[in-house]
Design an enzyme around this catalytic site. Structure first.
Site, PDB file in Angstrom:
ATOM      1  N   LYS A  11      10.630  -4.324  10.924  1.00 23.11           N
ATOM      2  CA  LYS A  11       9.363  -4.954  10.599  1.00 23.11           C
ATOM      3  C   LYS A  11       9.287  -5.311   9.111  1.00 23.11           C
ATOM      4  CE  LYS A  11       6.945  -2.622  14.364  1.00 23.11           C
ATOM      5  NZ  LYS A  11       5.832  -1.708  14.704  1.00 23.11           N
ATOM      6  N   TYR A  51       3.303  -8.616  22.107  1.00 21.35           N
ATOM      7  CA  TYR A  51       2.269  -7.588  22.225  1.00 21.35           C
ATOM      8  C   TYR A  51       1.184  -8.004  23.221  1.00 21.35           C
ATOM      9  CZ  TYR A  51       4.335  -5.464  18.033  1.00 21.35           C
ATOM     10  OH  TYR A  51       5.187  -4.875  17.132  1.00 21.35           O
ATOM     11  N   ARG A 104      11.352   6.235  11.628  1.00 22.61           N
ATOM     12  CA  ARG A 104       9.942   6.242  11.219  1.00 22.61           C
ATOM     13  C   ARG A 104       9.580   7.498  10.433  1.00 22.61           C
ATOM     14  NH1 ARG A 104       8.302   4.175  17.108  1.00 22.61           N
ATOM     15  NH2 ARG A 104       8.465   1.918  16.755  1.00 22.61           N
ATOM     16  N   ASN A 118       5.368   1.143  10.320  1.00 25.62           N
ATOM     17  CA  ASN A 118       6.311   2.121  10.856  1.00 25.62           C
ATOM     18  C   ASN A 118       7.749   1.622  10.937  1.00 25.62           C
ATOM     19  OD1 ASN A 118       6.006   0.436  13.051  1.00 25.62           O
ATOM     20  ND2 ASN A 118       5.209   1.990  14.429  1.00 25.62           N
ATOM     21  N   HIS A 121      10.376  -1.684  15.423  1.00 28.41           N
ATOM     22  CA  HIS A 121       9.969  -1.700  16.828  1.00 28.41           C
ATOM     23  C   HIS A 121      11.237  -1.511  17.635  1.00 28.41           C
ATOM     24  CE1 HIS A 121       8.554  -2.937  20.756  1.00 28.41           C
ATOM     25  NE2 HIS A 121       9.670  -3.627  20.830  1.00 28.41           N
ATOM     26  N   GLU A 132      11.483  -8.699  25.787  1.00 31.05           N
ATOM     27  CA  GLU A 132      11.381  -8.841  24.336  1.00 31.05           C
ATOM     28  C   GLU A 132      12.560  -9.619  23.752  1.00 31.05           C
ATOM     29  OE1 GLU A 132       8.883  -4.662  23.911  1.00 31.05           O
ATOM     30  OE2 GLU A 132      10.968  -4.737  23.209  1.00 31.05           O
TER      31      GLU A 132
END
Length: 145
Positions: A11, A51, A104, A118, A121, A132
């Protein structure tokens, strides 16, 4: 057990704080194969697809803001039971609850704006991994797992 593919997204906070190499190193140390890797600018459309189950949640606007703060790195990883293994390697979603030694737990944290940054993913099951990967790597064909 057959080989699986899974998705890892580093991320924006993970990219900004230079954790991409460490994430890749952890994947490779476990002996998993990186099938594809690319830098991606997330878009509202892709995030709404990814999402889809969270779009109507009150925190979705913050999640959208967080995921568009900068580029992300998409990684397709292959190996036996890799979905479960990589998901465990990431640690608990909330970095405060994530065990030390997980991605994380080692690199994520909470910030005053309330967004959970975090770092990564990871797909949580083979069906989501396939879905995904098709969102972030539309040029790839994923064999049913």
């Amino acid at each position: 057990m057959a080989e699986e593919w899974t998705l890892v997204l580093v991320k924006p906070d993970g990219v900004k704080n230079r954790h991409v190499g460490e994430v890749i190193t952890r994947i490779e140390r476990k002996g998993y194969q990186i099938i594809d890797l690319k830098m991606i600018e997330s878009t509202e459309n892709k995030l709404r697809q990814h999402y889809a189950d969270k779009v109507n949640e009150p925190y979705f606007a913050g999640l959208m803001s967080y995921m568009t703060e900068g580029p992300i790195v998409g990684i397709i990883v292959a190996g036996t039971n890799v979905v479960k293994a990589i998901h465990r390697m990431a640690g608990a979603t909330n970095p405060v609850e994530a065990a030390w030694g997980t991605i994380r737990g080692d690199f994520g944290r909470e910030w005053p704006d309330g967004n959970l940054r975090n770092v990564v993913h990871t797909s949580d099951n083979p069906a989501n991994a396939k879905r995904e990967i098709e969102i972030w790597f539309p040029e790839r064909t994923v064999v049913d797992q």
